[in-house]
Design a protein around this motif. Structure first.
Motif, mmCIF file in Angstrom:
data_model
loop_
_atom_site.group_PDB
_atom_site.id
_atom_site.type_symbol
_atom_site.label_atom_id
_atom_site.label_comp_id
_atom_site.label_asym_id
_atom_site.label_seq_id
_atom_site.Cartn_x
_atom_site.Cartn_y
_atom_site.Cartn_z
ATOM 1 N N LYS A 58 0.835 -1.203 0.000
ATOM 2 C CA LYS A 58 0.000 0.000 0.000
ATOM 3 C C LYS A 58 0.871 1.254 0.000
ATOM 4 O O LYS A 58 0.589 2.218 -0.719
ATOM 5 C CB LYS A 58 -0.938 0.013 1.204
ATOM 6 C CG LYS A 58 -2.070 -0.980 1.098
ATOM 7 C CD LYS A 58 -2.993 -0.879 2.293
ATOM 8 C CE LYS A 58 -4.132 -1.858 2.179
ATOM 9 N NZ LYS A 58 -5.102 -1.714 3.270
ATOM 10 N N VAL A 59 1.939 1.247 0.789
ATOM 11 C CA VAL A 59 2.850 2.393 0.847
ATOM 12 C C VAL A 59 3.563 2.557 -0.497
ATOM 13 O O VAL A 59 3.694 3.676 -1.011
ATOM 14 C CB VAL A 59 3.857 2.235 2.006
ATOM 15 C CG1 VAL A 59 4.947 3.289 1.945
ATOM 16 C CG2 VAL A 59 3.135 2.285 3.342
ATOM 17 N N PHE A 60 4.016 1.440 -1.088
ATOM 18 C CA PHE A 60 4.683 1.475 -2.385
ATOM 19 C C PHE A 60 3.724 1.999 -3.454
ATOM 20 O O PHE A 60 4.078 2.833 -4.284
ATOM 21 C CB PHE A 60 5.184 0.068 -2.732
ATOM 22 C CG PHE A 60 6.134 -0.013 -3.900
ATOM 23 C CD1 PHE A 60 6.894 1.076 -4.313
ATOM 24 C CD2 PHE A 60 6.280 -1.208 -4.584
ATOM 25 C CE1 PHE A 60 7.773 0.977 -5.378
ATOM 26 C CE2 PHE A 60 7.150 -1.320 -5.654
ATOM 27 C CZ PHE A 60 7.899 -0.226 -6.058
ATOM 28 N N SER A 61 2.479 1.533 -3.422
ATOM 29 C CA SER A 61 1.463 1.998 -4.371
ATOM 30 C C SER A 61 1.148 3.474 -4.158
ATOM 31 O O SER A 61 0.946 4.220 -5.124
ATOM 32 C CB SER A 61 0.189 1.164 -4.244
ATOM 33 O OG SER A 61 0.432 -0.182 -4.560
ATOM 34 N N MET A 62 1.126 3.886 -2.902
ATOM 35 C CA MET A 62 0.868 5.292 -2.590
ATOM 36 C C MET A 62 2.003 6.169 -3.119
ATOM 37 O O MET A 62 1.748 7.243 -3.690
ATOM 38 C CB MET A 62 0.733 5.450 -1.071
ATOM 39 C CG MET A 62 0.274 6.779 -0.627
ATOM 40 S SD MET A 62 -1.433 7.011 -1.113
ATOM 41 C CE MET A 62 -1.467 8.762 -1.123
ATOM 42 N N ALA A 63 3.235 5.708 -2.945
ATOM 43 C CA ALA A 63 4.383 6.451 -3.467
ATOM 44 C C ALA A 63 4.298 6.547 -4.991
ATOM 45 O O ALA A 63 4.586 7.605 -5.570
ATOM 46 C CB ALA A 63 5.686 5.779 -3.046
ATOM 47 N N ALA A 64 3.891 5.459 -5.630
ATOM 48 C CA ALA A 64 3.753 5.467 -7.091
ATOM 49 C C ALA A 64 2.628 6.410 -7.520
ATOM 50 O O ALA A 64 2.754 7.118 -8.528
ATOM 51 C CB ALA A 64 3.497 4.053 -7.607
ATOM 52 N N LEU A 65 1.546 6.439 -6.773
ATOM 53 C CA LEU A 65 0.431 7.327 -7.103
ATOM 54 C C LEU A 65 0.832 8.799 -6.961
ATOM 55 O O LEU A 65 0.538 9.615 -7.836
ATOM 56 C CB LEU A 65 -0.765 7.013 -6.202
ATOM 57 C CG LEU A 65 -2.048 7.779 -6.436
ATOM 58 C CD1 LEU A 65 -2.583 7.530 -7.842
ATOM 59 C CD2 LEU A 65 -3.087 7.386 -5.406
ATOM 60 N N ILE A 66 1.525 9.119 -5.897
ATOM 61 C CA ILE A 66 2.003 10.495 -5.709
ATOM 62 C C ILE A 66 3.018 10.855 -6.790
ATOM 63 O O ILE A 66 2.997 11.963 -7.342
ATOM 64 C CB ILE A 66 2.590 10.679 -4.293
ATOM 65 C CG1 ILE A 66 1.468 10.588 -3.264
ATOM 66 C CG2 ILE A 66 3.338 11.997 -4.165
ATOM 67 C CD1 ILE A 66 1.943 10.494 -1.824
ATOM 68 N N ALA A 67 3.909 9.905 -7.103
ATOM 69 C CA ALA A 67 4.894 10.139 -8.156
ATOM 70 C C ALA A 67 4.219 10.366 -9.503
ATOM 71 O O ALA A 67 4.632 11.222 -10.283
ATOM 72 C CB ALA A 67 5.866 8.956 -8.247
#
Length: 115
Positions: A58-67
């Motif tokens: 979820k954190v990795f996906s969140m970082a990708a979404l923000i990126a």
């Protein structure tokens, strides 16, 4: 000196770094997902759901979404300042882009953390 209040960073160098860093994050995320799909040829929904239920994913996906949102904003800002010369048209275009990115970000957060 002209100051732009609609770009993401304070300078062109800052925006360039944001663009490159976000591209690296998106590449890592894409490669991870591609590797996961290749390593799981008989992937079932339960496995996919199990992957995204883990906090690190979820954190990795969140970082990708923000990126993705940051990368898109810098790109659209650059396009608008290069090709849209009328200030009103450029502002409207940037407002629509910012609104869409905000909606996508909030929607993505809801999808990731709402389950």
């Amino acid at each position: 000196m002209v100051a732009s209040v609609t770009n993401l960073g304070r300078s062109g160098l800052y925006d360039w770094v944001v663009q490159r860093l976000s591209a690296v994050i998106l590449a890592l995320y894409t490669l991870f997902l591609l590797g996961f799909l290749i390593a799981s040829p008989d992937l079932q929904f339960a496995q996919w759901q199990g992957l995204f239920a883990q906090t690190w994913m979820k954190v990795f996906s969140m970082a990708a979404l923000i990126a993705l949102c940051a990368h898109a904003w810098v790109g659209m800002w650059t396009i608008s300042t290069d090709y849209l010369k009328a200030a009103g048209v450029r502002f409207a275009f940037q407002l629509v882009c910012a609104g869409a990115l905000f909606v996508y970000l909030v929607w993505g957060i809801d999808i990731l953390w709402g389950v």
